[in-house]
Motif scaffolding. Structure first.
Motif, PDB file in Angstrom:
ATOM      1  N   GLY A   1      35.953  38.319  32.833  1.00 38.55           N
ATOM      2  CA  GLY A   1      36.765  37.109  32.908  1.00 38.55           C
ATOM      3  C   GLY A   1      37.942  37.115  31.937  1.00 38.55           C
ATOM      4  O   GLY A   1      38.885  36.353  32.113  1.00 38.55           O
ATOM      5  N   ASP A   2      37.893  37.957  30.913  1.00 32.68           N
ATOM      6  CA  ASP A   2      39.001  38.036  29.956  1.00 32.68           C
ATOM      7  C   ASP A   2      40.221  38.665  30.615  1.00 32.68           C
ATOM      8  O   ASP A   2      40.095  39.519  31.495  1.00 32.68           O
ATOM      9  CB  ASP A   2      38.626  38.890  28.734  1.00 32.68           C
ATOM     10  CG  ASP A   2      37.642  38.209  27.804  1.00 32.68           C
ATOM     11  OD1 ASP A   2      37.343  37.025  28.030  1.00 32.68           O
ATOM     12  OD2 ASP A   2      37.176  38.869  26.865  1.00 32.68           O
ATOM     13  N   VAL A   3      41.399  38.242  30.173  1.00 30.40           N
ATOM     14  CA  VAL A   3      42.647  38.856  30.622  1.00 30.40           C
ATOM     15  C   VAL A   3      43.210  39.632  29.432  1.00 30.40           C
ATOM     16  O   VAL A   3      43.386  39.073  28.354  1.00 30.40           O
ATOM     17  CB  VAL A   3      43.654  37.805  31.130  1.00 30.40           C
ATOM     18  CG1 VAL A   3      44.993  38.451  31.451  1.00 30.40           C
ATOM     19  CG2 VAL A   3      43.106  37.083  32.348  1.00 30.40           C
ATOM     20  N   ALA A   4      43.457  40.924  29.661  1.00 34.11           N
ATOM     21  CA  ALA A   4      43.939  41.790  28.591  1.00 34.11           C
ATOM     22  C   ALA A   4      45.422  42.092  28.802  1.00 34.11           C
ATOM     23  O   ALA A   4      45.778  42.758  29.771  1.00 34.11           O
ATOM     24  CB  ALA A   4      43.143  43.090  28.583  1.00 34.11           C
ATOM     25  N   PRO A   5      46.284  41.605  27.900  1.00 41.12           N
ATOM     26  CA  PRO A   5      47.698  41.989  27.978  1.00 41.12           C
ATOM     27  C   PRO A   5      47.846  43.388  27.367  1.00 41.12           C
ATOM     28  O   PRO A   5      47.432  43.619  26.236  1.00 41.12           O
ATOM     29  CB  PRO A   5      48.408  40.927  27.135  1.00 41.12           C
ATOM     30  CG  PRO A   5      47.364  40.435  26.186  1.00 41.12           C
ATOM     31  CD  PRO A   5      46.032  40.639  26.852  1.00 41.12           C
ATOM     32  N   ILE A   6      48.395  44.318  28.142  1.00 42.28           N
ATOM     33  CA  ILE A   6      48.473  45.711  27.691  1.00 42.28           C
ATOM     34  C   ILE A   6      49.915  46.186  27.739  1.00 42.28           C
ATOM     35  O   ILE A   6      50.581  46.077  28.770  1.00 42.28           O
ATOM     36  CB  ILE A   6      47.567  46.607  28.559  1.00 42.28           C
ATOM     37  CG1 ILE A   6      46.116  46.159  28.380  1.00 42.28           C
ATOM     38  CG2 ILE A   6      47.747  48.072  28.191  1.00 42.28           C
ATOM     39  CD1 ILE A   6      45.142  46.797  29.311  1.00 42.28           C
TER      40      ILE A   6
END
Length: 157
Positions: free
Chosen positions: A136-141
């Motif tokens: 469910g986490d959103v990872a900005p990469i």
């Protein structure tokens, strides 16, 4: 101080097999090439001899590097790792938030990374961005194309 290298049992076996192959097959082959070139006469103008000696030097450097990795190798024990977070040896299914593309990668040590097998290094930008994330986490990469956001859909071992 040497860097600790983390491996799966499979990755460590592969590294040991490569060292064994280089020492038992490639090293004698180059020694034979040097001997054949030496038999051809004047070494000062013998390009074959120079090439074989250079190949020998590169092979010995590679063997030394691999042996150093082996000396600092640690096997990862994933039996008691937290499965709710993306860690090394986790298989993570992610979705590109912008275009909806779904991908699945296994996070591995740098020495075992192989994009064809969908194994990415924990030291890569995507690997670093996913470490510690939960479903469910959103990872900005940060990528060369700019910041991309990936949503973690599933984490398995």
């Amino acid at each position: 101080m040497s860097k600790v290298n983390y491996f799966t049992e499979e990755g460590l076996k592969k590294l040991k097999d490569e060292v064994k192959h280089l020492e038992s097959v490639e090293r004698p082959k180059i020694s034979q090439q040097i001997a054949e070139a030496r038999d051809k006469g004047d070494l000062s103008e013998n390009a074959e001899y120079d090439a074989a000696k250079e190949a020998q030097g590169m092979l010995e450097a590679k063997i030394a590097k691999l042996k150093e990795q082996l000396a600092n190798a640690r096997i990862i024990d994933d039996s008691n790792m937290d499965t709710s977070k993306a860690l090394i040896l986790s298989t993570v299914k992610i979705k590109n938030v912008k275009n909806g593309a779904v991908m699945e990668y296994t996070l591995v040590a740098e020495s075992e990374a192989d994009l064809k097998l969908k194994k990415i290094s924990v030291d890569s930008p995507i690997g670093k961005g996913l470490l510690g994330k939960s479903v469910g986490d959103v990872a900005p990469i940060q990528t060369p194309a700019g910041v991309m956001e990936f949503e973690v859909l599933e984490i398995t071992r």
